[in-house]
Design an enzyme around this catalytic site. Sequence first.
Site, PDB file in Angstrom:
ATOM      1  N   ASP A  51       3.340  -5.691  -1.868  1.00 31.82           N
ATOM      2  CA  ASP A  51       4.047  -7.089  -1.818  1.00 31.82           C
ATOM      3  C   ASP A  51       4.403  -7.527  -0.694  1.00 31.82           C
ATOM      4  O   ASP A  51       4.529  -6.838   0.428  1.00 31.82           O
ATOM      5  CB  ASP A  51       5.421  -6.785  -2.802  1.00 31.82           C
ATOM      6  CG  ASP A  51       5.199  -6.151  -4.201  1.00 31.82           C
ATOM      7  OD1 ASP A  51       4.295  -6.598  -4.654  1.00 31.82           O
ATOM      8  OD2 ASP A  51       6.114  -5.560  -4.839  1.00 31.82           O
ATOM      9  N   TYR A 109       4.278   7.055  -0.583  1.00 29.80           N
ATOM     10  CA  TYR A 109       5.104   5.943  -0.023  1.00 29.80           C
ATOM     11  C   TYR A 109       6.391   6.588   0.662  1.00 29.80           C
ATOM     12  O   TYR A 109       6.946   7.709   0.492  1.00 29.80           O
ATOM     13  CB  TYR A 109       5.670   5.046  -0.881  1.00 29.80           C
ATOM     14  CG  TYR A 109       4.580   3.714  -1.561  1.00 29.80           C
ATOM     15  CD1 TYR A 109       4.717   2.573  -0.583  1.00 29.80           C
ATOM     16  CD2 TYR A 109       3.711   4.186  -2.513  1.00 29.80           C
ATOM     17  CE1 TYR A 109       3.618   1.608  -1.214  1.00 29.80           C
ATOM     18  CE2 TYR A 109       2.948   3.162  -2.908  1.00 29.80           C
ATOM     19  CZ  TYR A 109       2.940   1.937  -2.263  1.00 29.80           C
ATOM     20  OH  TYR A 109       2.043   1.044  -2.625  1.00 29.80           O
TER      21      TYR A 109
END
EC number: 5.4.99.12
Length: 261
Positions: A51, A109
């Site tokens: 994003d 992540y």
Amino acid sequence: MRIALGIEYFGADYYGWQRQREVNSVQQELETALSRVANHPVEIQCAGRTDAGVNATGQVIHFDTTANRQMSAWTLGINAQLPDDIAVRWAHVVDDNFHARFSATARRYRYIIYNEPLRPGILAKGVSHYYHPLNADQMNEAGQLLLGERDFTSFRAAQCQSNTPFRNIMSLSVHRAGSYVILDIQANAFLHHMVRNIMGSLLLVGTGEKPKEWIGEILDAKDRTVSGATAKAEGLYLVDVTYPLHYGLPKPPLGPLWFNA
């Protein structure tokens, strides 16, 4: 010939990974640079679309080319064409059946929080600032309730386009390193905003506002409205993508390179 590249980028000045009209995207910058070096139009596929504002130290892409170039052209040559906040870390020739997204078996992540009363200066856009004291041990214990293959409806964005809410979280840890609190999470794949929504909920456990058992209750509810707010994009890094060993892809340090706790 199909080539895979390891990519690092700082997402603060981009409207996400995906190419879009009239706004900066990481994909557009890479395709422009690759097309110049290959001397033909290049389209790329990535392991995971990030994003706006999200960073990566372990993104993987692939592209097809008819250009006969030394491997250094796909590293040093591409880097010379890229802006300073995007870089190629490695290049590797792969089989034609390799796909950066569909061949991947896991993504990892890290979410990094600067946990001090006053905001940081030097790393202002590279970490998320949270001024309330956080109990990383409590956050870590709560996070263990999310392990395994589960329905993560409560942690997916309303605009998520995935056909299924089921994902398999293979590992999750939260620990403190001085002024920093780090979430490290690996799964077969992630839903839209899934990591940031998990972090937003764990923050409420870390401050003591919610008990650690609350995370399990959120999961069982299968309702996005009962979980915490979406955590900021700053501080989130795609640090690794796992592939079958027979592809022989390089495995550099996870990163961020300035922080390898």
